[in-house]
Design an enzyme around this catalytic site. Sequence first.
Site, short mmCIF file in Angstrom:
data_model
loop_
_atom_site.label_atom_id
_atom_site.label_comp_id
_atom_site.label_asym_id
_atom_site.label_seq_id
_atom_site.Cartn_x
_atom_site.Cartn_y
_atom_site.Cartn_z
CG ASP A 182 -2.40 0.62 0.99
OD1 ASP A 182 -2.43 1.81 0.39
OD2 ASP A 182 -3.55 -0.06 0.88
CG HIS A 272 -4.57 2.03 -1.81
ND1 HIS A 272 -4.60 2.83 -0.73
CD2 HIS A 272 -6.13 2.07 -2.11
CE1 HIS A 272 -5.85 3.08 -0.49
NE2 HIS A 272 -6.61 2.71 -1.09
CD GLU A 332 -10.24 3.64 -0.31
OE1 GLU A 332 -10.96 3.75 0.58
OE2 GLU A 332 -9.10 3.46 -0.19
#
Length: 493
Positions: A182, A272, A332
Amino acid sequence: MKQLVSTLLLCCLALGAQAKTDLVPAPQAITWGSETYALPQQVQVAYASAALKPAAEYLQTCLQRYAATTATLQSGKQGEIRLALKKGIAKGGYQLTVNANGIELSGADYGGVMAGIASLNQMLLQLGKTLQAVSIKDTPRFGWRGFHLDSSRHFWTVDEVEEVLDLMALYKLNRFHWHLTDDQGWRIEIKKYPLLTEKGAWRIYNDQDTACWQLAARNDNPDMLIPKKNTRVEHGDTLYGGFYSQNDIRHLVSYARQRGIEIVPEIDMPGHFLSAIENYDGLACFETIGWGQYFTTPLCPGKDKVLTFCQDIWREIFTLFPYEYVHIGGDEVRKDTWKECPDCQKRIQEKGLKNEEELQSWFIHQMEAFINKNGRKMIGWDEILEGGLSKTATMTWWRTWVPDAPAQVTAQGNDVIYCPGSPMYLSQAEEKTSMRSIYEYDVQPAAMTAKQKQHVIGVQGNLWCEYIPTRERMLFMYFPRILALSELAWTQP
C-alpha cells in the site's frame, strides 16, 4: 449456607454442561455421551493416508500445547487417535467420535480433517486430557471463511503472522487475505525490483503513527505505541517498517497450508501504489506525485512500461503463492491525473473507451488476462465493477453504500465474497450491537435467486491497521468478533 452450596453446585453443573457444547462455530450435528476418554501421557496418532501426515504433525504440536501430552506418529489405522479421509462426507466436512476406544476423525478432504482437529483442540482447551464422549457430524456453510490482515500500515513479524494463522485454524477460518502493499509500505521482496523493499518498506514516521502515539497518551494505553523492534536508524533518521523475504513468504505459506489455510496475496493496483511509484521513475503520469485530497497518485495505465512492471511483480508472486486466487485491489483510485495525462487520453482513444472509469476497467482486465494466463483467478474490491466487470473476476464487497453490488455481480454469474464495512471491518471500534450484527447478517437475502446464492462463496472479516500498531491491539480488535464471523461462515443460519 445450604442455599450458597446449592447455588455453587448449580453453577458447577451449568459450567459442566456448557463445556460439553461450547464449540465455536457450532457444529451441524453433535451428540454427547455419558462416558469419558482419558488421553494417555503418550498417545499414538495414526494417519491412514500419506496426505494427512502434515495434519498429524500439526495435531502432535497441539496435543503438547493444549494438553501437555506427548504424541508419536505412525502411518496406518492403529492408534489412540486415528485420522482418515472418507468418502460420503460433504466437501470440507468431518466426522469426529470420542469414546472409550479413543478418537476417530474422518474428513472429506484435508480441510475437513483440519476442521475436525479444530473441534478437538477446543475440547482439549476446555476439558484437558479427559474428554467427554461425543459424536460430531459437521460440514461448512461456505468454502471461503476468511480473515484479512493489513501488513502495510504497520508491519507484523513472522511470529505474529503465525499466531494469527494459529487462531484462524482454531476457529475453522481457511482463507488468509494478506494485504502486502500500500502507500505506507511495500512488504514483500520482489527480486527484480529490489528498491521496493530496500526503500519502499521503510518510512519516516507519518501522521498515522503520530495519531497512534496521541491515542496511547490520551487513553494511557501502551498497546497503541509504535513498536521499536520495527525501527532502524539510517543517516541519523529513524525509519519504521520491515518486509518479508521470499523465504519468509515460503515459510508462512507452508505454515498456513499445514493448518488448512490458503493465503491470498493482495498487491493493490492501480491505486494505493505510492510505495512503488516513489522508488521507480516513470510509473505515474507526471513527475509530481503524492497525496491528493483523499488518495495518492496512481499508476499510469497509458504507459506500456507500467503494464510490464506490474506483470513482472505478478510473475514473482505466482512462484510464492501456489493457490488459485490472487487479489489485485483496484479500490479508491484517483483519476484526476488520468484526465490530464496525454498517455492516458491516447489509450482511451485507441481502445475506444468512454472515460477514465473504463480506463481503470481496461487496466484491470489486462492484469486479469495475465493472471488467468498464469493459471490463477483474480479477485478485486467492488470498485472493479466500475467501467465493466469481466465474466471471470471474483469481487470482495465492502462498500455498504453500493448495496446492489452483490446482486449485480451474482446476476452476471460472478462470485462474491461478503466483507461489508459494517459490520465486518474489525478495525472499526466495537459497539454493543457488533456481535449480533455479524451473527445475524444475511449474506444470501431472499431477493437473490437460488442460482445467485450459489455465487456467494463466503465471508471474511477485514482488519485495516492504520491505527493498530501492535500485536496486542490487533488481538484486542480481532476478538471477540472473529468468533461471530466464524459462526456466520461455517454454521447454517
